[in-house]
Design a protein around this motif. Structure first.
Motif, PDB file in Angstrom:
ATOM      1  N   TYR A   1     -28.587 -29.737   3.577  1.00 30.02           N
ATOM      2  CA  TYR A   1     -27.656 -29.662   2.460  1.00 30.02           C
ATOM      3  C   TYR A   1     -27.636 -30.998   1.725  1.00 30.02           C
ATOM      4  O   TYR A   1     -27.700 -32.066   2.343  1.00 30.02           O
ATOM      5  CB  TYR A   1     -26.252 -29.300   2.951  1.00 30.02           C
ATOM      6  N   ASP A   2     -27.554 -30.936   0.407  1.00 28.86           N
ATOM      7  CA  ASP A   2     -27.546 -32.128  -0.427  1.00 28.86           C
ATOM      8  C   ASP A   2     -26.301 -32.953  -0.110  1.00 28.86           C
ATOM      9  O   ASP A   2     -25.179 -32.444  -0.191  1.00 28.86           O
ATOM     10  CB  ASP A   2     -27.555 -31.714  -1.905  1.00 28.86           C
ATOM     11  N   PRO A   3     -26.460 -34.234   0.274  1.00 34.15           N
ATOM     12  CA  PRO A   3     -25.291 -35.048   0.634  1.00 34.15           C
ATOM     13  C   PRO A   3     -24.381 -35.351  -0.557  1.00 34.15           C
ATOM     14  O   PRO A   3     -23.240 -35.765  -0.355  1.00 34.15           O
ATOM     15  CB  PRO A   3     -25.922 -36.330   1.189  1.00 34.15           C
ATOM     16  N   VAL A   4     -24.867 -35.134  -1.776  1.00 34.66           N
ATOM     17  CA  VAL A   4     -24.049 -35.401  -2.959  1.00 34.66           C
ATOM     18  C   VAL A   4     -23.393 -34.120  -3.474  1.00 34.66           C
ATOM     19  O   VAL A   4     -22.182 -34.071  -3.712  1.00 34.66           O
ATOM     20  CB  VAL A   4     -24.901 -36.048  -4.077  1.00 34.66           C
ATOM     21  N   THR A   5     -24.181 -33.056  -3.617  1.00 31.48           N
ATOM     22  CA  THR A   5     -23.661 -31.820  -4.217  1.00 31.48           C
ATOM     23  C   THR A   5     -23.330 -30.740  -3.196  1.00 31.48           C
ATOM     24  O   THR A   5     -22.702 -29.742  -3.538  1.00 31.48           O
ATOM     25  CB  THR A   5     -24.696 -31.256  -5.204  1.00 31.48           C
ATOM     26  N   ALA A   6     -23.791 -30.910  -1.935  1.00 24.32           N
ATOM     27  CA  ALA A   6     -23.633 -29.914  -0.870  1.00 24.32           C
ATOM     28  C   ALA A   6     -24.463 -28.658  -1.112  1.00 24.32           C
ATOM     29  O   ALA A   6     -24.284 -27.651  -0.432  1.00 24.32           O
ATOM     30  CB  ALA A   6     -22.167 -29.548  -0.656  1.00 24.32           C
ATOM     31  N   ASP A   7     -25.388 -28.712  -2.080  1.00 27.48           N
ATOM     32  CA  ASP A   7     -26.269 -27.565  -2.325  1.00 27.48           C
ATOM     33  C   ASP A   7     -27.219 -27.373  -1.141  1.00 27.48           C
ATOM     34  O   ASP A   7     -27.648 -28.345  -0.503  1.00 27.48           O
ATOM     35  CB  ASP A   7     -27.102 -27.779  -3.596  1.00 27.48           C
ATOM     36  N   GLU A   8     -27.572 -26.134  -0.863  1.00 28.85           N
ATOM     37  CA  GLU A   8     -28.552 -25.850   0.175  1.00 28.85           C
ATOM     38  C   GLU A   8     -29.927 -26.343  -0.262  1.00 28.85           C
ATOM     39  O   GLU A   8     -30.326 -26.150  -1.413  1.00 28.85           O
ATOM     40  CB  GLU A   8     -28.601 -24.344   0.435  1.00 28.85           C
ATOM     41  N   LEU A   9     -30.638 -27.017   0.655  1.00 29.05           N
ATOM     42  CA  LEU A   9     -31.952 -27.586   0.343  1.00 29.05           C
ATOM     43  C   LEU A   9     -33.025 -26.884   1.170  1.00 29.05           C
ATOM     44  O   LEU A   9     -32.903 -26.769   2.389  1.00 29.05           O
ATOM     45  CB  LEU A   9     -31.966 -29.089   0.636  1.00 29.05           C
ATOM     46  N   ARG A  10     -34.091 -26.455   0.477  1.00 29.61           N
ATOM     47  CA  ARG A  10     -35.194 -25.799   1.179  1.00 29.61           C
ATOM     48  C   ARG A  10     -36.560 -26.221   0.619  1.00 29.61           C
ATOM     49  O   ARG A  10     -37.579 -25.754   1.101  1.00 29.61           O
ATOM     50  CB  ARG A  10     -35.068 -24.272   1.060  1.00 29.61           C
TER      51      ARG A  10
END
Length: 321
Positions: A57-66
């Motif tokens: 997860y993006d540490p800034v936006t909390a978006d899922e990262l793949r």
């Protein structure tokens, strides 16, 4: 009673050790599987940065990262600390440097070890490269360490990684956690332990509220003053509450099920815990009167057994539950 002499404070080596098992998500699984194939993967964030090690997860936006990308196995030391005396389980058994290294193509730093002859050979900004382990299993230790590198930085951007390495991805890890240190129980508990060697249980009384604490803590948790007066309690006591144990513990040869209980020794204002034996586990109850059975050599109570006395009245121990 009050003792005039102060015994030597006890000290002993202590090891806390346990295996920590965790499963891996798709990002960490790909990262460790990649290391097994001498490939370092990062993950791209929504703003285009490449994180190594990758996170889900993006540490800034909390978006899922793949969006996995391959980075170089060379990089630049951003900061470091010299380790003159390696400990058990560390990457190298000779003096080395802990480093944060930003690999070519990455925007964050990876913590690992640098094999260097002395601290004078290490500096921020130096180029290093991965030294791969001879046998790789899909763990961070597949990077044996880093070593100095004279080559230039890779100018190509991170390469997208869209496939899998093989049909046997790393799906979980077992991390062996271990802590070696010297433990000292302090003066109060040293006196308590020394008394146990004489088959006596000794607590300490608060001079303000007059409560007797067993095992003693050195200070009254309510009044905040030192407890210096030693008071012999027990040996008998009352079960205030208990639990039935159905899970076998490593290196503990006790037949299941068994009972551990809080026991308020006569004269004490704090219950200690001990194993109850000499009675079927399903007959243990609150209010049961028990006495200690000392271990071989008499160093501590091995367990507590019923005294045969009538059960204690609830009102006599309700404040100690």
């Amino acid at each position: 009673m009050t003792t005039a002499s102060q015994p030597e404070v006890l000290r002993a080596p202590l090891v806390v050790e346990f295996p920590f098992t965790r499963s891996l998500g798709p990002v960490q699984s790909a990262f460790l599987t990649g290391l097994r194939h001498r490939t370092v993967l990062g993950v791209r964030t929504t703003d285009g940065k490449t994180l190594v090690p990758p996170v889900e997860y993006d540490p800034v936006t909390a978006d899922e990262l793949r969006d996995l990308v391959q980075v170089g196995d060379t990089g630049i030391v951003t900061t470091w600390a010299w380790n003159p005396e390696p400990r058990r389980g560390q990457p190298l058994d000779t003096p080395f440097a802990w480093i944060l290294v930003t690999l070519d193509g990455a925007d964050t730093a990876l913590l690992h070890a640098l094999d260097a002859p002395d601290p004078d050979a290490v500096h921020t900004g130096m180029r290093v490269r991965v030294r791969w382990a001879g046998e790789r299993t899909g763990a961070i230790t597949d990077i044996a360490c880093f070593e100095p590198y004279d080559g230039q930085a890779e100018q190509t951007p991170p390469t997208p990684h869209t496939g899998t390495f093989d049909e046997d991805p790393v799906t979980g890890i077992v991390a062996e956690a271990r802590l070696d240190y010297t433990y000292s129980p302090g003066g109060a508990q040293s006196r308590y332990i020394n008394a146990l060697a004489d088959n006596r249980t000794v607590g300490e009384r608060c001079p303000s509220c007059h409560k007797v604490y067993v095992p003693p803590r050195g200070a009254c948790p309510t009044c905040g003053v030192a407890t210096t007066d030693q008071v012999e309690v027990g040996p008998a006591g009352t079960v205030t509450t208990y639990c039935i144990v159905n899970v076998k513990a490593k290196n503990l040869d006790i037949e299941l099920p068994y009972v551990y209980a809080h026991i308020a020794l006569d004269g004490a204002d704090l219950a200690l815990h001990g194993r109850i034996a000499g009675i079927p586990y399903d007959q243990v109850r609150m209010g049961l009167r028990v006495e200690p059975v000392w271990s071989e050599g008499g160093r501590y109570p091995d367990h507590y057994r019923p005294t045969g006395e009538p059960d204690a009245d609830y009102d006599t121990y309700k404040e100690l539950i």
